[in-house]
Design a protein around this motif. Structure first.
Motif, short mmCIF file in Angstrom:
data_model
loop_
_atom_site.label_atom_id
_atom_site.label_comp_id
_atom_site.label_asym_id
_atom_site.label_seq_id
_atom_site.Cartn_x
_atom_site.Cartn_y
_atom_site.Cartn_z
N THR A 195 39.90 49.97 48.40
CA THR A 195 39.94 48.54 48.71
C THR A 195 41.33 47.99 48.37
OG1 THR A 195 39.30 47.93 46.48
CG2 THR A 195 37.51 48.26 48.07
N VAL A 196 41.54 46.73 48.77
CA VAL A 196 42.79 46.05 48.44
C VAL A 196 43.02 46.10 46.93
CG1 VAL A 196 43.86 43.75 48.34
CG2 VAL A 196 42.79 44.55 50.46
N TRP A 197 41.99 45.76 46.19
CA TRP A 197 42.10 45.72 44.73
C TRP A 197 42.48 47.09 44.17
CZ3 TRP A 197 42.64 42.06 41.25
CH2 TRP A 197 42.48 42.39 39.89
N GLU A 198 41.82 48.13 44.68
CA GLU A 198 42.10 49.48 44.19
C GLU A 198 43.52 49.93 44.56
OE1 GLU A 198 37.45 51.00 44.31
OE2 GLU A 198 38.75 51.32 46.05
N ASN A 199 43.95 49.53 45.74
CA ASN A 199 45.32 49.85 46.15
C ASN A 199 46.34 49.21 45.21
OD1 ASN A 199 46.17 51.36 48.78
ND2 ASN A 199 44.20 50.40 49.29
N VAL A 200 46.11 47.93 44.93
CA VAL A 200 47.09 47.19 44.14
C VAL A 200 47.08 47.64 42.67
CG1 VAL A 200 47.79 44.89 43.35
CG2 VAL A 200 47.08 45.23 45.71
N THR A 201 45.91 48.00 42.16
CA THR A 201 45.85 48.40 40.75
C THR A 201 46.11 49.90 40.55
OG1 THR A 201 43.45 48.65 40.97
CG2 THR A 201 44.27 46.57 40.03
N TYR A 202 46.37 50.61 41.66
CA TYR A 202 46.53 52.06 41.54
C TYR A 202 47.71 52.44 40.62
CZ TYR A 202 47.18 56.95 42.73
OH TYR A 202 47.32 58.30 42.64
N GLY A 203 48.86 51.80 40.89
CA GLY A 203 50.05 52.12 40.09
C GLY A 203 49.82 51.85 38.60
N PRO A 204 49.39 50.66 38.25
CA PRO A 204 49.11 50.36 36.85
C PRO A 204 48.08 51.33 36.25
CG PRO A 204 49.15 48.33 38.11
CD PRO A 204 49.29 49.45 39.09
N TRP A 205 47.06 51.69 37.07
CA TRP A 205 46.02 52.60 36.58
C TRP A 205 46.60 53.97 36.25
CZ3 TRP A 205 43.85 57.04 39.01
CH2 TRP A 205 42.71 57.55 38.36
N VAL A 206 47.44 54.49 37.15
CA VAL A 206 48.10 55.78 36.92
C VAL A 206 48.92 55.74 35.64
CG1 VAL A 206 49.90 57.33 37.79
CG2 VAL A 206 48.14 56.49 39.34
N LEU A 212 48.38 39.45 44.17
CA LEU A 212 47.59 39.12 45.36
C LEU A 212 47.65 37.63 45.64
CD1 LEU A 212 44.62 41.57 44.91
CD2 LEU A 212 46.27 41.53 46.78
N ASN A 213 47.72 36.85 44.57
CA ASN A 213 47.84 35.42 44.73
C ASN A 213 49.19 35.07 45.39
OD1 ASN A 213 47.13 32.76 44.46
ND2 ASN A 213 48.07 32.56 42.43
N LEU A 214 50.23 35.74 44.94
CA LEU A 214 51.57 35.48 45.47
C LEU A 214 51.68 35.79 46.96
CD1 LEU A 214 53.97 36.77 42.66
CD2 LEU A 214 53.78 34.43 43.52
N VAL A 215 50.92 36.77 47.43
CA VAL A 215 51.00 37.10 48.85
C VAL A 215 49.81 36.51 49.64
CG1 VAL A 215 52.35 39.20 48.50
CG2 VAL A 215 49.86 39.34 48.56
N ASN A 216 49.15 35.53 49.02
CA ASN A 216 48.05 34.81 49.68
C ASN A 216 46.90 35.71 50.10
OD1 ASN A 216 49.14 32.18 49.57
ND2 ASN A 216 50.56 32.75 51.21
N LEU A 217 46.55 36.64 49.27
CA LEU A 217 45.43 37.52 49.61
C LEU A 217 44.28 37.42 48.60
CD1 LEU A 217 47.05 40.75 51.06
CD2 LEU A 217 45.51 39.18 52.21
N SER A 218 44.35 36.39 47.76
CA SER A 218 43.22 36.20 46.84
C SER A 218 41.97 36.02 47.68
CB SER A 218 43.44 34.94 45.99
OG SER A 218 44.60 35.12 45.23
N GLY A 219 40.88 36.67 47.24
CA GLY A 219 39.64 36.57 48.00
C GLY A 219 39.42 37.77 48.91
N ARG A 220 40.47 38.55 49.14
CA ARG A 220 40.33 39.73 50.00
C ARG A 220 40.33 41.03 49.21
NH1 ARG A 220 40.65 38.73 55.39
NH2 ARG A 220 39.25 40.49 55.35
N GLU A 221 40.07 40.92 47.90
CA GLU A 221 40.16 42.09 47.02
C GLU A 221 39.28 43.25 47.47
OE1 GLU A 221 39.79 39.00 46.04
OE2 GLU A 221 41.33 38.55 44.54
#
Ligand SMILES: Nc1ncnc2c1ncn2[C@@H]1O[C@H](COP(=O)(O)OP(=O)(O)O)[C@@H](O)[C@H]1O
Ligand SMILES: [Mg+2]
Length: 364
Positions: A91-102, A118-127
């Motif tokens: 998901t979007v959330w998993e993609n974005v948190t992948y680096g920090p998770w690693v 996600l907020n900065l790129v206007n994608l809040s709500g699409r996690e």
């Protein structure tokens, strides 16, 4: 805070020169674009900075530290490619948190940063969305937040807008620049689109055949190109080949090849003398069409192309040279009209003639 320096960097692939003695210093927080025709070495240069390609010679310094021997993951870099390169099954959330998770960040810090990005790129709500459920523009926004979620200070973008529709592309240009400036990161953006480069950059690097031709602000590159290649590559340009016949009180008279026409240009003390072969470069927007007058280059309107807000007019001069300019759509120009072309002597750039056909000198 990252400054990036390339010192005498060279890279060949067999006989192909991808980078030849590249020297470049990028300041902290700067938005730099690297432009040039396909195959000139933009991607190679970017990959050398990232540590994905090892140069044959030279070194890469990040914040003054020689990272030439450091693997990509130790360079603190975020990378965004043309093809999004998102993990399709995440998901979007998993993609974005992948680096920090690693990197083993704790849950709280990871969530905070991901939410902010996600907020900065206007994608809040699409996690919870999967990449395939998002438009190209949205996917590229996810790619941006993913690249920035590891709190990287150096963002490398390789043709990040290349796969998007024209309208989205223009929108995202603004957004990326704003994001980079708001976060204070250093960005190096590769593109073949010079309009894109002018819109987003603090400075532009123009490359050709593995070498840097010019580095400067968008205005410098557009208004004061240092080489014929830059003059022809960035924006539209008309070129006139001729010979200097006269120098007087701040102006130079150039007799055009293949006829009797003369043009007058501003003398910028570049050392041109009578008898020198030169090339005069004039932007279409600096050329006006007027009544035929003896002495100024004359020709016939060959083509009028309707572009909506403007028409693009091509004039075939008596000496065989084609000149383009723009006019308002309701102006009365029409194919077959005889006109003279005019421009202000200071609205042009003068170059020494390369001594080879102009088409060769302008080629990528
Ligand atoms: N891994 C490689 N092996 C062989 N040739 C390559 C490789 N990578 C790039 N090249 C060649 O190096 C030149 C520069 O490539 P590249 O940096 O991708 O250019 P650009 O991004 O400006 O289009 C091209 O001629 C390309 O074909
Ligand atoms: Mg490339």
């Amino acid at each position: 805070m990252p400054t990036v320096e390339l010192v005498n960097v060279s890279k060949r692939f067999g006989r192909i020169i991808a980078a030849e003695n590249v020297n470049l210093r990028i300041e902290d927080g700067e938005y730099i674009t690297v432009v040039g025709p396909s195959g000139c070495g933009k991607t190679t240069t970017l990959r050398i900075i990232a540590g994905l390609v090892k140069p044959d010679k030279g070194k890469v310094l990040i914040d003054g530290v020689d990272v030439s021997a450091a693997p990509p993951e130790e360079r603190g870099i975020g990378f965004v490619f043309q093809n999004y390169a998102l993990f399709p099954h995440m998901t979007v959330w998993e993609n974005v948190t992948y680096g920090p998770w690693v990197r083993g960040w704790d849950e709280r810090r990871m969530s905070e940063v991901a939410r902010e990005m996600l907020n900065l790129v206007n994608l809040s709500g699409r996690e919870d969305a999967y990449p395939r459920e998002l438009s190209g523009g949205m996917q590229q926004r996810v790619a941006l937040s993913r690249a920035l979620a590891t709190e990287t200070r150096l963002l490398l973008l390789d043709e990040p807008l290349g796969a998007l529709d024209a309208k989205i592309r223009v929108e995202l240009r603004r957004e990326i620049r704003k994001l980079v400036k708001d976060l204070g990161v250093t960005a190096i953006h590769v593109t073949h689109d010079t309009e894109e480069a002018m819109m987003v950059s603090d400075r532009i690097v123009v490359m050709r055949r593995g070498r840097i031709e010019q580095v400067g602000s968008p205005k410098e590159i557009y208004l004061k190109p240092k080489t014929l290649f830059v003059a022809g590559f960035v924006g539209e340009m008309n070129f006139f080949e001729g010979v200097v016949t006269e120098k007087s009180s701040g102006t130079i008279t150039v007799k055009l090849e293949g006829g009797r026409d003369r043009i007058v240009v501003k003398d910028e003390d570049n050392g041109f003398r009578r008898g020198n072969r030169v090339v005069v470069a004039v932007r279409p927007e600096n050329i006006t069409l007027g009544n035929v007058e003896e002495g100024s280059p004359q020709g016939v309107i060959e083509d009028v192309l309707f572009l909506g807000s403007m028409v693009k007019v091509t004039v075939l001069l008596a000496n065989g040279v084609r000149v383009t300019t723009y006019a308002l759509p309701y102006s009365s120009v029409k194919v077959g009209d005889r006109v003279s072309i005019y421009f202000d002597p200071s609205d042009c750039n003068l170059f020494a003639h390369p001594g080879i056909p102009l088409t060769e000198a302008l080629k990528g």
